[in-house]
Design an enzyme around this catalytic site. Structure first.
Site, PDB file in Angstrom:
ATOM      1  N   THR A   1       0.362  13.230  -2.728  1.00  0.00           N
ATOM      2  CA  THR A   1       0.847  12.679  -1.461  1.00  0.00           C
ATOM      3  C   THR A   1       1.633  13.691  -0.641  1.00  0.00           C
ATOM      4  O   THR A   1       2.272  14.593  -1.207  1.00  0.00           O
ATOM      5  CB  THR A   1       1.759  11.461  -1.745  1.00  0.00           C
ATOM      6  OG1 THR A   1       2.396  11.087  -0.525  1.00  0.00           O
ATOM      7  CG2 THR A   1       2.847  11.799  -2.748  1.00  0.00           C
TER       8      THR A   1
ATOM      9  N   TYR B   1       9.056   7.956  -4.964  1.00  0.00           N
ATOM     10  CA  TYR B   1       7.587   8.015  -4.977  1.00  0.00           C
ATOM     11  C   TYR B   1       7.118   9.464  -4.892  1.00  0.00           C
ATOM     12  O   TYR B   1       6.340   9.937  -5.737  1.00  0.00           O
ATOM     13  CB  TYR B   1       7.019   7.177  -3.813  1.00  0.00           C
ATOM     14  CG  TYR B   1       5.547   7.424  -3.573  1.00  0.00           C
ATOM     15  CD1 TYR B   1       4.620   7.231  -4.591  1.00  0.00           C
ATOM     16  CD2 TYR B   1       5.095   7.861  -2.324  1.00  0.00           C
ATOM     17  CE1 TYR B   1       3.267   7.467  -4.372  1.00  0.00           C
ATOM     18  CE2 TYR B   1       3.750   8.089  -2.101  1.00  0.00           C
ATOM     19  CZ  TYR B   1       2.845   7.903  -3.132  1.00  0.00           C
ATOM     20  OH  TYR B   1       1.517   8.144  -2.920  1.00  0.00           O
TER      21      TYR B   1
ATOM     22  N   SER C   1       2.698   3.193  -5.062  1.00  0.00           N
ATOM     23  CA  SER C   1       2.616   4.142  -3.945  1.00  0.00           C
ATOM     24  C   SER C   1       3.385   3.724  -2.684  1.00  0.00           C
ATOM     25  O   SER C   1       3.005   4.114  -1.596  1.00  0.00           O
ATOM     26  CB  SER C   1       1.142   4.362  -3.582  1.00  0.00           C
ATOM     27  OG  SER C   1       0.577   3.141  -3.174  1.00  0.00           O
TER      28      SER C   1
ATOM     29  N   TYR D   1      -7.375   0.573  -2.760  1.00  0.00           N
ATOM     30  CA  TYR D   1      -7.890   0.891  -1.421  1.00  0.00           C
ATOM     31  C   TYR D   1      -8.690   2.202  -1.395  1.00  0.00           C
ATOM     32  O   TYR D   1      -9.908   2.202  -1.155  1.00  0.00           O
ATOM     33  CB  TYR D   1      -6.694   0.926  -0.470  1.00  0.00           C
ATOM     34  CG  TYR D   1      -6.947   1.425   0.921  1.00  0.00           C
ATOM     35  CD1 TYR D   1      -8.078   1.027   1.647  1.00  0.00           C
ATOM     36  CD2 TYR D   1      -6.038   2.292   1.533  1.00  0.00           C
ATOM     37  CE1 TYR D   1      -8.280   1.475   2.942  1.00  0.00           C
ATOM     38  CE2 TYR D   1      -6.226   2.734   2.824  1.00  0.00           C
ATOM     39  CZ  TYR D   1      -7.352   2.331   3.522  1.00  0.00           C
ATOM     40  OH  TYR D   1      -7.547   2.783   4.795  1.00  0.00           O
TER      41      TYR D   1
ATOM     42  N   PHE E   1      -6.329   7.515  -9.613  1.00  0.00           N
ATOM     43  CA  PHE E   1      -5.607   6.900  -8.499  1.00  0.00           C
ATOM     44  C   PHE E   1      -4.464   6.011  -8.975  1.00  0.00           C
ATOM     45  O   PHE E   1      -3.506   5.820  -8.232  1.00  0.00           O
ATOM     46  CB  PHE E   1      -6.542   5.976  -7.689  1.00  0.00           C
ATOM     47  CG  PHE E   1      -7.606   6.687  -6.912  1.00  0.00           C
ATOM     48  CD1 PHE E   1      -7.321   7.280  -5.701  1.00  0.00           C
ATOM     49  CD2 PHE E   1      -8.910   6.765  -7.390  1.00  0.00           C
ATOM     50  CE1 PHE E   1      -8.303   7.923  -4.963  1.00  0.00           C
ATOM     51  CE2 PHE E   1      -9.897   7.403  -6.665  1.00  0.00           C
ATOM     52  CZ  PHE E   1      -9.588   7.986  -5.449  1.00  0.00           C
TER      53      PHE E   1
END
Ligand code: UDP
Length: 340
Positions: free
Chosen positions: A116, A140, A76, A11, A72
């Site tokens: 994140t 995560y 996630s 994404y 990336f």
């Protein structure tokens, strides 16, 4: 010379690939396609493979003369990470060593890393600055914090230069069309609300209505995916200009509760969403809102979509035109999408 984008068929990755391409930058994407979509990368070369495959990485670096990396590729999902911490640590931490070793072997020293807001855990102050204590509440967030520590130590020992971008809640789609959010199974709030509005789901379930927030539902800071991709470009430019390693938050500095997001989507679409109240989802902090002052001051990052309704509108355009995600394109153009 190419920039390697790992997870570039995902994404945020595919939006960043598009932004790099529009600057005339050569890009090579490495993606396992476990979660990514071939159709999301219609222009640049896409190598299908695993980040832990050292010999494949070595070939990619050599064949495409890689001179910088945007990383990336990762798992996630907070909820999934609570159930399968093994996968999260192996993939998000273990495979990072393969990438860093390959970079060192090829004398590539610039890396932009997807981190994140989950590295912070339950916030002690709002908005959250980068120096906030890091006590992640789920595997995560922990895996990304370990990864940041590994990057910092590699930077000190081996001269790696990296920028870690701590995303808050990525949302929306490129208004230019053709790419957007498509996860299987979908677990993110905005796509689930929009899929409910499209009649693909019977209702949206709110995960927890007893949080210590004004309406009892979790508060998050939603940031447009194009604003995230802009930040990657600015970070690459900064590293090229000799900027030191650091970490930046990426958010709009405004929090919206789950109920507020649902109402905003109702307003954008002029429809009503059936809602159920459910249990809390394990690993979810009550409130996450970013202070992004540091990147605004140091790299002059300025979100182009600071407004939640505008973000949801771009997501709605994508979901309406691609009700089955990238599979909608397969239906139109045959399997594999228009250019495959
Ligand atoms: N959420 C929800 N129902 C859903 C999906 C998400 O209430 O079906 C909530 C979730 O608990 C969180 C917020 O919406 O507070 C955003 O969740 P999402 O999964 O989109 O992103 P995350 O915050 O996990 O990165």
């Amino acid at each position: 010379m190419s920039i390697l984008v790992t997870g570039g068929a995902g994404y945020i990755g595919s939006h960043t690939v598009r932004a790099l391409e529009s600057r005339g930058q050569e890009v090579v994407v490495l993606d396992s396609l476990e979660k990514g979509h071939r159709q999301a990368v219609p222009n640049s070369p896409l190598v299908e493979g695993d980040l832990g495959d050292a010999s494949l990485l070595d070939t990619v670096f050599r064949d495409f003369s890689v001179n910088a990396v945007v990383h990336f590729a990762a798992h996630s999902l907070v909820g999934e990470s609570v159930k399968r911490p093994d996968i999260y640590f192996k993939n998000n931490v273990g495979c990072l060593f393969t990438l860093l070793d390959t970079m060192r072997n090829h004398s590539v020293d610039r890396l932009v890393f997807s981190s994140t807001a989950a590295v912070y855990g339950e916030p002690k102050e709002i908005p959250i600055p980068e120096c906030h204590p890091k006590t992640p509440e789920n595997p995560y967030g922990e895996s990304k914090l370990f990864a940041e520590t590994i990057l910092r130590r590699h930077s000190e020992a081996f001269g790696l230069r990296y920028i870690a971008l701590r995303y808050f809640n990525a949302a929306g789609a490129d208004p230019a069309g053709g790419i957007g959010e498509d996860h299987t199974p979908e677990s993110h709030l905005i796509p689930l609300v929009l899929q409910t509005l499209l009649g693909q789901r019977p209702h949206i379930e709110i995960f927890g209505t007893d949080y210590p927030t004004p309406d009892g539902t979790c508060i998050r800071d939603y940031v447009h995916v194009n604003d995230l991709s802009d930040a990657h470009i600015l970070s690459l430019d900064a590293l090229s200009a000799g900027a030191p390693s650091t970490a930046y938050n990426l958010g709009n500095g405004r929090g919206f509760s789950v109920r507020e997001v649902i109402h905003a989507a109702e307003k954008v679409t002029q429809q009503t969403v059936p809602v159920l109240s459910g249990q809390r989802r394990p690993g979810d902090p009550a409130i996450l809102v970013a202070s992004s002052e540091k990147i605004q001051e140091e790299l002059r990052w300025k979100p182009k979509f600071p407004d939640l309704a505008a973000i949801i509108e771009t997501a709605w355009d994508w979901h309406r035109s691609h009700p089955n995600g990238f599979r909608s394109q397969e239906a139109k153009h045959g399997k594999g999408g228009p250019r495959s």
